[in-house]
Design a protein around this motif. Structure first.
Motif, PDB file in Angstrom:
ATOM      1  N   PRO A 675     -40.461 -36.286 -21.623  1.00 54.01           N
ATOM      2  CA  PRO A 675     -40.654 -37.474 -21.666  1.00 54.01           C
ATOM      3  C   PRO A 675     -39.781 -38.512 -21.021  1.00 54.01           C
ATOM      4  CG  PRO A 675     -39.939 -36.809 -23.883  1.00 54.01           C
ATOM      5  CD  PRO A 675     -40.183 -35.713 -23.116  1.00 54.01           C
ATOM      6  N   PHE A 676     -38.633 -38.196 -20.745  1.00 49.33           N
ATOM      7  CA  PHE A 676     -37.579 -39.118 -20.213  1.00 49.33           C
ATOM      8  C   PHE A 676     -37.434 -38.566 -18.588  1.00 49.33           C
ATOM      9  CE2 PHE A 676     -33.134 -40.851 -19.625  1.00 49.33           C
ATOM     10  CZ  PHE A 676     -33.408 -42.081 -19.381  1.00 49.33           C
ATOM     11  N   TRP A 677     -37.248 -39.707 -17.864  1.00 49.25           N
ATOM     12  CA  TRP A 677     -37.239 -39.407 -16.249  1.00 49.25           C
ATOM     13  C   TRP A 677     -35.950 -38.738 -16.034  1.00 49.25           C
ATOM     14  CZ3 TRP A 677     -33.436 -41.443 -13.434  1.00 49.25           C
ATOM     15  CH2 TRP A 677     -32.956 -42.519 -14.042  1.00 49.25           C
ATOM     16  N   LEU A 678     -34.805 -39.131 -16.541  1.00 56.55           N
ATOM     17  CA  LEU A 678     -33.887 -38.423 -16.089  1.00 56.55           C
ATOM     18  C   LEU A 678     -33.628 -36.872 -16.256  1.00 56.55           C
ATOM     19  CD1 LEU A 678     -30.950 -38.921 -14.740  1.00 56.55           C
ATOM     20  CD2 LEU A 678     -30.085 -38.927 -16.910  1.00 56.55           C
ATOM     21  N   ILE A 679     -34.169 -36.376 -17.273  1.00 53.79           N
ATOM     22  CA  ILE A 679     -34.456 -35.001 -17.417  1.00 53.79           C
ATOM     23  C   ILE A 679     -35.513 -34.226 -16.566  1.00 53.79           C
ATOM     24  CG2 ILE A 679     -34.840 -33.450 -19.446  1.00 53.79           C
ATOM     25  CD1 ILE A 679     -33.018 -34.997 -20.462  1.00 53.79           C
ATOM     26  N   ARG A 680     -36.574 -35.053 -16.204  1.00 53.74           N
ATOM     27  CA  ARG A 680     -37.594 -34.504 -15.192  1.00 53.74           C
ATOM     28  C   ARG A 680     -36.735 -34.406 -13.959  1.00 53.74           C
ATOM     29  NH1 ARG A 680     -40.762 -38.369 -17.552  1.00 53.74           N
ATOM     30  NH2 ARG A 680     -41.046 -39.521 -15.757  1.00 53.74           N
ATOM     31  N   GLN A 681     -36.138 -35.648 -13.883  1.00 56.15           N
ATOM     32  CA  GLN A 681     -35.545 -35.490 -12.441  1.00 56.15           C
ATOM     33  C   GLN A 681     -34.252 -34.505 -12.077  1.00 56.15           C
ATOM     34  OE1 GLN A 681     -32.829 -38.835 -11.528  1.00 56.15           O
ATOM     35  NE2 GLN A 681     -33.370 -38.728  -9.340  1.00 56.15           N
ATOM     36  N   THR A 682     -33.607 -34.118 -13.444  1.00 54.43           N
ATOM     37  CA  THR A 682     -32.637 -32.986 -13.223  1.00 54.43           C
ATOM     38  C   THR A 682     -33.182 -31.757 -13.220  1.00 54.43           C
ATOM     39  OG1 THR A 682     -31.141 -34.681 -14.752  1.00 54.43           O
ATOM     40  CG2 THR A 682     -30.352 -32.534 -14.434  1.00 54.43           C
ATOM     41  N   ALA A 683     -34.213 -31.692 -13.871  1.00 53.04           N
ATOM     42  CA  ALA A 683     -35.119 -30.194 -13.855  1.00 53.04           C
ATOM     43  C   ALA A 683     -35.418 -29.821 -12.335  1.00 53.04           C
ATOM     44  CB  ALA A 683     -36.101 -30.387 -14.808  1.00 53.04           C
ATOM     45  N   ILE A 684     -35.726 -31.004 -11.753  1.00 48.26           N
ATOM     46  CA  ILE A 684     -36.261 -30.347 -10.298  1.00 48.26           C
ATOM     47  C   ILE A 684     -34.983 -30.247  -9.598  1.00 48.26           C
ATOM     48  CG2 ILE A 684     -36.825 -31.583  -7.886  1.00 48.26           C
ATOM     49  CD1 ILE A 684     -38.471 -33.573  -9.754  1.00 48.26           C
ATOM     50  N   GLU A 704     -47.307 -32.492  -8.043  1.00 51.43           N
ATOM     51  CA  GLU A 704     -48.034 -33.619  -8.943  1.00 51.43           C
ATOM     52  C   GLU A 704     -47.088 -34.725  -9.036  1.00 51.43           C
ATOM     53  OE1 GLU A 704     -50.985 -32.867  -9.829  1.00 51.43           O
ATOM     54  OE2 GLU A 704     -51.664 -34.193 -11.374  1.00 51.43           O
ATOM     55  N   MET A 705     -45.639 -34.227  -9.572  1.00 52.31           N
ATOM     56  CA  MET A 705     -44.793 -35.122  -9.837  1.00 52.31           C
ATOM     57  C   MET A 705     -44.329 -36.353  -8.537  1.00 52.31           C
ATOM     58  SD  MET A 705     -42.105 -32.970 -11.772  1.00 52.31           S
ATOM     59  CE  MET A 705     -41.032 -33.951 -12.801  1.00 52.31           C
ATOM     60  N   SER A 713     -37.429 -42.681  -8.826  1.00 54.08           N
ATOM     61  CA  SER A 713     -36.275 -41.627  -8.584  1.00 54.08           C
ATOM     62  C   SER A 713     -36.995 -40.350  -8.740  1.00 54.08           C
ATOM     63  CB  SER A 713     -35.123 -41.812  -9.638  1.00 54.08           C
ATOM     64  OG  SER A 713     -34.710 -43.186  -9.369  1.00 54.08           O
ATOM     65  N   VAL A 714     -37.754 -40.122  -9.811  1.00 51.30           N
ATOM     66  CA  VAL A 714     -38.321 -38.562  -9.908  1.00 51.30           C
ATOM     67  C   VAL A 714     -39.287 -38.365  -8.755  1.00 51.30           C
ATOM     68  CG1 VAL A 714     -39.944 -37.410 -11.333  1.00 51.30           C
ATOM     69  CG2 VAL A 714     -38.100 -38.962 -12.407  1.00 51.30           C
ATOM     70  N   ARG A 715     -40.003 -39.366  -8.171  1.00 47.88           N
ATOM     71  CA  ARG A 715     -40.862 -39.097  -7.121  1.00 47.88           C
ATOM     72  C   ARG A 715     -39.953 -38.725  -5.837  1.00 47.88           C
ATOM     73  NH1 ARG A 715     -43.425 -43.628  -9.064  1.00 47.88           N
ATOM     74  NH2 ARG A 715     -42.962 -44.880  -7.301  1.00 47.88           N
ATOM     75  N   THR A 716     -38.914 -39.492  -5.746  1.00 49.04           N
ATOM     76  CA  THR A 716     -37.937 -39.163  -4.901  1.00 49.04           C
ATOM     77  C   THR A 716     -37.515 -37.659  -4.688  1.00 49.04           C
ATOM     78  OG1 THR A 716     -37.724 -41.757  -4.579  1.00 49.04           O
ATOM     79  CG2 THR A 716     -35.842 -40.033  -3.561  1.00 49.04           C
ATOM     80  N   SER A 717     -36.716 -37.371  -5.694  1.00 45.83           N
ATOM     81  CA  SER A 717     -36.074 -35.984  -5.925  1.00 45.83           C
ATOM     82  C   SER A 717     -37.505 -34.770  -5.791  1.00 45.83           C
ATOM     83  CB  SER A 717     -35.728 -35.817  -7.517  1.00 45.83           C
ATOM     84  OG  SER A 717     -34.596 -36.957  -7.513  1.00 45.83           O
ATOM     85  N   ALA A 718     -38.665 -35.278  -6.185  1.00 45.34           N
ATOM     86  CA  ALA A 718     -39.666 -34.011  -6.101  1.00 45.34           C
ATOM     87  C   ALA A 718     -40.064 -34.109  -4.587  1.00 45.34           C
ATOM     88  CB  ALA A 718     -40.985 -34.732  -6.650  1.00 45.34           C
ATOM     89  N   LEU A 719     -39.776 -35.060  -3.695  1.00 42.85           N
ATOM     90  CA  LEU A 719     -40.142 -34.943  -2.268  1.00 42.85           C
ATOM     91  C   LEU A 719     -38.868 -34.246  -1.720  1.00 42.85           C
ATOM     92  CD1 LEU A 719     -41.069 -38.544  -1.263  1.00 42.85           C
ATOM     93  CD2 LEU A 719     -42.716 -36.423  -1.196  1.00 42.85           C
ATOM     94  N   GLN A 720     -37.721 -34.514  -2.273  1.00 46.25           N
ATOM     95  CA  GLN A 720     -36.462 -33.800  -1.598  1.00 46.25           C
ATOM     96  C   GLN A 720     -36.589 -32.231  -1.768  1.00 46.25           C
ATOM     97  OE1 GLN A 720     -33.892 -35.169   0.385  1.00 46.25           O
ATOM     98  NE2 GLN A 720     -33.234 -32.926   0.354  1.00 46.25           N
ATOM     99  N   PHE A 721     -37.174 -31.871  -3.209  1.00 47.32           N
ATOM    100  CA  PHE A 721     -37.303 -30.523  -3.437  1.00 47.32           C
ATOM    101  C   PHE A 721     -38.112 -29.751  -2.377  1.00 47.32           C
ATOM    102  CE2 PHE A 721     -40.618 -27.620  -4.886  1.00 47.32           C
ATOM    103  CZ  PHE A 721     -39.668 -26.310  -5.847  1.00 47.32           C
ATOM    104  N   PHE A 722     -39.264 -30.235  -1.832  1.00 46.03           N
ATOM    105  CA  PHE A 722     -40.204 -29.535  -0.920  1.00 46.03           C
ATOM    106  C   PHE A 722     -39.183 -29.535   0.466  1.00 46.03           C
ATOM    107  CE2 PHE A 722     -43.293 -30.734  -3.905  1.00 46.03           C
ATOM    108  CZ  PHE A 722     -44.012 -29.636  -3.965  1.00 46.03           C
ATOM    109  N   MET A 723     -38.357 -30.483   0.712  1.00 46.91           N
ATOM    110  CA  MET A 723     -37.649 -30.305   1.794  1.00 46.91           C
ATOM    111  C   MET A 723     -36.599 -29.251   1.550  1.00 46.91           C
ATOM    112  SD  MET A 723     -37.361 -31.970   4.665  1.00 46.91           S
ATOM    113  CE  MET A 723     -36.296 -31.730   6.227  1.00 46.91           C
ATOM    114  N   ASP A 724     -35.985 -29.026   0.473  1.00 50.97           N
ATOM    115  CA  ASP A 724     -35.007 -28.191   0.210  1.00 50.97           C
ATOM    116  C   ASP A 724     -35.797 -26.770   0.413  1.00 50.97           C
ATOM    117  OD1 ASP A 724     -33.265 -30.240  -0.116  1.00 50.97           O
ATOM    118  OD2 ASP A 724     -33.171 -30.296  -2.362  1.00 50.97           O
TER     119      ASP A 724
END
Ligand SMILES: [Zn+2]
Length: 896
Positions: A675-684, A704-705, A713-724
Motif C-alpha cells: 500500500p505504501f509507494w516507497l515500498i513499491r518503488q523499492t521493490a521495482i 501496470e504501475m 515517483s513509482v511511475r518514474t521508477s517503473a519506466l526506468q525498470f524497462f530501460m534497465d
C-alpha cells in the motif's frame, strides 16, 4: 518542517542524483551503504549537506541570519581534502531569559512606508508599566532609527540613544499599579542599519522593500517584515524579547492600489483625497513582539473561512500575486481542515481572530508564524500539476501549529526555542498521519531523524534546551526542530495518545498568553500521568547525543525463549547512558506478542517466551525510539516481519535486507503491491534479485504501475525498470501513452529523457513542443531533461533561457542547478562557458540564485577535478579553468 529538506531534494535532484539516493538510503538504514560508496561520496556529500543545511534552515520559521562560522569553515575551498574535521563545541556563557523590568501592555503603530528610500515613517505609542519594582525610567529597543521626537503625550521626555536602546527618563517614578505611555516619532532605516552592521546582522534587516523602484520588471514591488529573532525593533520601537507580550494596533497608510496585511482584524479602511488609504488592523490578544508583521503589495486576496466549534466563522485568506490567484486554493485550500483538526486534537480552539497566509518574494526565511498573518517564501507557488508531485502542506501545518506553540505559549528565551519548534516540527507528523496515513508520516519522520543524526555526528551536538549557544540564530538547527519533534513522538508513544494530548492541553491552558520554559512542559505531563518525568526530560532535553544500540538475538529452543542482548554504544562521557522503555514484538506459532522492557545499562538482556517456532522479533516494533539501531537479526526474521508487522519501517527494512533465496524473491513480488509507494518503488529497484521467471511475472505488474500507479515517483521508477531491462519495445509503447497523457512533471521528465535515449534521432520532435510551451514549469522540467542529456548541442538553449531572465525566485535557482549539472557533463572545452554565466548570476541573479551560487560553483569545481583528461592541451585547459573557477569561488565565499 519536513518540507524543507524534501523541497531541497527536489531542488538539487539534478544537481546530484546521488545525494537524493543517499537520503533515500539513510532513511532506511545506514548499513545498506557499501563502504566504497560511502568513502567516495563522503567528502562531497558532507559538504553539500552542510550547504543543504543552510537551505533547510531557511525553511525554519526564522530567518537565516548569520552564518555559523564553525560550520561555514567546513565549506571553504582550502579544506577540500579534509573530511575528518568535527565541530568542536564551544561553550558560550549562559544565556538567561531577558530580565523583565517593564511590562509592554499595548503597542499602537501608525506607519507609512517610503518606497523610494526604503524607509518607514512611524509613530509608536507604547503603553507600559513597571513589572514589579517602581521605576522612573524605561529601556526601549530601537535599532538604527532616527528619532524625531519622544514624549509621553503631554511633554517631551529626556532620553539617551545608545547601543540600539532608548534609555528614557520618565516624568516621575511609577509603581507597578500605574500605567504610563510613551510616544515615539521615528524613521526606520533598515538599509542604512544593514550597511552599518554588515555581517553582524546577516541577512535580516527586519523590514524589506523588494523592487521598490520597479527596476526589475519581473518582480511585483512589495514590502514585508521578518521579526524573529529580534529584528522587529528595526521597524518599530519595542521591548524585543520573547518573554514580552503586547496587544497591537497598526494603522498603515499606502497608495490606494496596494493591499496590506497585518496581525489581528482589519477594522477599517479610510481613503484620503491624495490617493492614499489608511488600513487599521487590531489584535486584542497579546503576543510577542517578534510576531508582529505587516506586508504591502498588489496582492490578490483569495477568501476562505474556518468555522470554530462554537459556530463562529473566521477569515482564512490567501494573499498571492495575480498570476497565482487561480492556484491559491490548490496550494492553501486544506488550511481550514487543518485548523479544525489541530483544534480538536489539542482540545484548545484556534485562539486568534483570523488566519491569513501570504507569499512574498526574496524571502530570507522559509515561512514565519506571525500571528494570524503567516509569511511564505515563493517556493509554495506551485501549479496544480506540480502539486501532484509534492505539496507544502507540512510547512503550512508547521506554521499553523505555532499558533498554539510559539504564539499562544511562547518560549521564554531562545535557549528554550524547542518549546516552539519541536511542536511545529511534530505538527508535520500529526498532519501527515491524519491526512496521508501512518506509513507516510513515519517515512517523513525517519528522514527528519536522519537529518538530526547527520547534524549531531558531523556538525553541532548540543543539549536540546541549549543555554550556552553563541547567538540566538544558532538555535534554529536540526536539534530544535527534528530532534525535538522526534522526542515528542517518543513521549507520545511512552505515555499514550490520551495522556499526551491532555498534557498538551494542560500546558496550553496553564501558560496561554504567557511564556514558558521546559520545566512547565514537564509539569504539565506529570500532572496528567502522575509520574515523575525528570528522567525523560533530563536525558532528552537537558543532555546531548542519542543512543546507539546494537541488538543481538539468541533463540534458545531448549528454554523456549528468545534472548535479546542490547548494548548502548554511544560515548557516555560526552552523551549519557539512556533509560529507554521499549516494546518488542515476538512472532511465533501462537501469533504476535508485544512485550515491554527497559534498556538502562551498557549491556541489557531482554528475555521473552516463545511458543513453538520463532518466526520474527521486531525490536522497538513501533520504531518510536530516537536511536541508531544496529540490528543483527537473521535473514528469515526480516522476511517474516514483512508479512507479520504493520509498521512501515519494518516492511522497508525487510525489502532492503537483500537476500539470494526464493522467500526474498517472493517478498519482492509481494512488495510491488504494497500500500505504501516507497515500498513499491523499492521493490521495482530490487527486481534485479529476481530470476528470469519471476522477472517475467514482475514485468506485467510493473507495466501496470508505469501507467497507473498513483505516485509519480513509482511511475518514474517503473519506466526506468524497462530501460534497465532493455525492453525497448515495451518501453516505447509505454512512453507513447505517457508522453501524451502524463500530468506529473516528474514522470514526464523521466518519460521525455527515456524517449530521447531510445531514439536520439527523434529528439527534436519530442523536445520542440515542450520548448514552445507557455508554461514556465514545463520549460523548467525540460531543462531537467536536457541537463541529463550530456549533449553539447543544448548549451545555446540553456544560455538563451538564462539570458531571458524570466524565471523568478526558486524557479531561477532550479534553472541554475540544472545548468550546473548539465555543464558538469560536457567536455572541458565547453564547460569553460560556465564561468561567464556564473559571473552574470553573481551580478544580476535573484536572491536565491545568488545565495546558492557558491554551491553551484563548488559542484562544478569538484566535477572538473575528478575529470581525468588525457590530452595534454586539455589538461592545460582544465588547470587554467579550475584556477579561474577557484578564484571566482573565493570571491563568492567572502560575500554574503
Ligand atoms: Zn517553526
Amino acid at each position: 518542517m519536513i518540507g524543507h529538506l524534501e523541497r531541497l531534494k527536489l531542488l538539487f535532484y539534478n544537481l546530484n542524483e546521488v545525494i537524493f539516493q543517499y537520503y533515500e538510503n539513510i532513511n532506511g538504514f545506514i548499513s545498506i551503504f557499501t563502504p566504497k560508496f560511502l568513502i567516495l561520496m563522503k567528502q562531497f556529500l558532507f559538504r553539500l549537506f552542510v550547504s543543504l543545511l543552510y537551505i533547510s534552515i531557511i525553511y525554519a520559521c526564522s530567518a537565516l541570519k548569520k552564518e555559523n562560522k564553525d560550520v561555514i569553515s567546513l565549506t571553504t575551498p582550502e579544506e577540500h581534502g579534509d573530511t575528518t574535521e568535527i565541530y568542536e563545541e564551544e561553550i558560550f556563557p549562559y544565556k538567561a531569559s531577558k530580565k523583565i523590568l517593564t511590562d509592554l501592555i499595548h503597542t499602537k503603530l501608525e506607519i507609512e512606508p517610503i518606497w523610494n528610500t526604503a524607509e518607514l515613517n512611524g509613530k509608536a505609542t507604547l503603553t507600559l508599566k513597571p513589572h514589579f519594582y517602581a521605576t522612573d525610567s524605561v529601556f526601549i529597543d530601537a535599532k538604527g532609527m532616527e528619532i524625531i521626537s519622544l514624549g509621553n503625550g503631554k511633554m517631551n521626555l529626556p532620553f539617551e540613544y545608545k547601543n540600539e536602546k532608548l534609555n528614557i527618563k520618565l516624568d516621575r517614578t511609577y509603581s507597578r499599579n500605574e500605567k504610563f505611555t510613551i510616544e515615539i516619532r521615528y524613521i526606520a532605516r533598515p538599509e542604512i542599519y544593514k550597511k552599518e552592521k554588515g555581517e553582524e546582522i546577516g541577512n535580516n534587516k527586519g523590514l524589506f522593500f523588494i523592487n521598490p523602484n520597479k527596476e526589475d520588471s519581473t518582480v511585483m514591488p512589495q514590502i514585508w517584515t521578518q521579526g524573529e529573532t529580534e529584528t522587529n525593533s528595526i521597524w518599530f520601537p519595542t521591548i524585543d524579547a520573547p518573554n514580552i507580550k503586547s496587544t497591537q494596533e497598526l494603522f498603515i497608510t499606502v497608495e490606494d492600489k496596494y493591499t496590506t496585511l497585518s496581525n489581528g482584524k482589519l477594522i477599517q479602511q479610510t481613503k484620503h483625497k491624495n490617493g492614499t488609504r489608511t488600513d487599521y488592523w487590531k489584535q486584542d490578544l497579546p503576543h510577542a513582539p517578534y510576531l508582529f508583521m505587516f506586508a504591502v503589495g498588489e496582492f490578490r486576496v483569495v477568501k476562505d473561512t474556518y468555522t470554530k466549534q462554537n459556530g463562529q466563522k473566521i477569515d482564512v485568506n490567501y494573499y498571492v500575486e495575480p498570476e497565482w490567484e487561480t492556484s491559491a486554493k490548490a496550494i492553501f485550500g486544506e488550511t481550514p481542515a487543518m485548523i479544525g483538526y489541530f483544534s480538536k486534537l489539542l482540545g484548545v480552539e484556534f485562539p486568534w481572530d483570523k488566519y491569513h497566509q501570504i507569499v512574498v518574494r526574496d524571502y530570507i526565511s522559509g515561512a514565519m508564524e506571525n500571528t494570524g498573518a503567516v509569511v511564505f517564501g515563493d517556493f509554495v507557488y506551485k501549479n496544480e500539476k506540480e502539486l501532484l508531485d509534492a505539496n507544502d502542506q507540512s510547512i503550512i501545518a508547521h506554521e499553523l501549529f505555532h499558533h498554539w506553540f510559539g504564539d499562544l505559549v511562547t518560549c521564554e528565551s531562545w535557549a528554550n526555542l524547542p518549546l516552539n519548534e519541536s511542536f511545529a516540527n511534530y505538527a508535520e507528523y500529526l498532519w501527515n498521519e491524519h491526512r496521508y496515513g501512518k506509513d507516510y508520516a513515519d517515512y517523513e519522520l525517519d528522514i527528519s531523524t536522519n537529518e538530526y543524526f547527520q547534524e549531531a555526528d558531523n556538525g553541532t551536538n548540543h543539549n536540546l534546551i541549549w543555554y550556552n549557544y553563541n547567538t540566538p540564530e544558532n538555535m534554529f538547527d536540526r536539534h530544535s526542530y527534528n530532534k525535538g519533534g522526534r522526542v515528542l513522538h517518543m513521549l507520545r508513544n511512552y505515555i499514550g495518545d490520551e495522556a499526551f494530548f491532555l498534557g498538551l492541553k494542560n500546558y496550553l491552558s496553564q501558560n496561554q498568553f504567557k511564556s514558558a520554559e521546559i520545566d512547565q512542559l514537564r509539569l504539565a505531563f506529570e500532572d496528567v500521568t502522575g509520574e515523575d518525568l525528570h528522567w525523560f526530560f533530563d536525558q532528552w532535553f537537558l543532555k546531548k547525543g542519542y543512543p546507539q544500540l546494537s541488538v543481538e538475538y539468541y533463540n534458545s529452543i531448549k528454554n523456549k525463549e528468545v534472548v535479546l542482548t542490547v548494548n548502548q554504544l554511544q560515548d557516555i562521557t560526552t552523551s549519557t547512558l539512556f533509560k529507554l522503555p521499549v516494546e518488542v514484538a515476538v512472532y511465533d506459532d501462537a501469533g504476535e506478542h508485544i512485550y515491554k522492557g527497559v534498556i538502562d545499562d551498557l549491556e541489557n538482556k531482554l528475555i521473552f517466551p516463545v511458543v513453538g517456532n520463532l518466526k520474527a522479533v521486531v525490536f522497538d516494533h513501533k520504531k518510536s525510539l530516537l536511536a541508531a539501531v544496529d540490528d543483527k537479526k537473521p535473514d528469515e526474521f526480516y522476511t517474516n516481519q514483512f508479512y507479520l508487522t504493520k509498521s512501515f519501517r519494518a516492511r522497508y527494512e525487510a525489502i532492503l535486507n537483500e537476500q539470494e533465496n526464493p522467500a526474498y524473491r517472493q517478498l519482492i513480488l509481494d512488495a510491488l503491491k504494497d500500500p505504501f509507494w516507497l515500498i513499491r518503488q523499492t521493490a521495482i529497484e530490487k527486481t534485479t534479485f529476481l530470476d528470469e521467471l519471476n522477472r517475467f511475472k514482475a514485468m506485467d505488474i510493473i507495466k501496470e504501475m508505469a501507467l497507473k500507479d498513483e505516485n509519480s515517483s513509482v511511475r518514474t521508477s517503473a519506466l526506468q525498470f524497462f530501460m534497465d531491462q532493455n525492453e525497448r519495445d515495451e518501453l516505447k509503447s509505454l512512453l507513447k501513452v505517457l508522453l501524451n497523457n502524463e500530468k506529473s512533471y516528474t514522470t514526464l521528465q523521466k518519460a521525455t529523457s527515456l524517449a530521447i535515449q531510445l531514439s536520439p534521432e527523434t529528439a527534436e520532435e519530442i523536445l520542440n513542443p515542450l520548448k514552445s510551451s507557455n508554461d514556465k514549469k514545463t520549460i523548467l522540467m525540460l531543462t531537467g531533461v536536457l541537463a541529463l542529456s550530456e549533449e553539447t548541442r543544448y548549451l545555446d538553449y540553456f544560455l538563451e533561457l538564462i539570458n531571458q531572465n524570466k524565471f523568478k525566485g526558486y524557479d531561477a535557482l532550479e534553472l541554475l542547478n540544472n545548468f550546473t549539472y548539465y555543464m558538469s557533463t560536457l567536455p572541458i572545452e565547453d564547460q569553460i562557458k560556465a564561468i561567464d554565466v556564473y559571473k552574470k548570476y553573481n551580478e544580476e541573479g535573484n536572491y536565491y540564485a545568488k545565495m546558492y551560487l557558491p554551491q553551484n560553483v563548488f559542484y562544478l569545481i569538484q566535477s572538473i577535478e575528478s575529470n581525468e583528461q588525457k590530452d595534454e592541451l586539455l589538461i592545460k585547459l582544465k588547470d587554467e579553468y579550475l584556477k579561474q573557477l577557484n578564484d571566482f569561488y573565493k570571491t563568492l565565499e567572502i560575500k554574503e
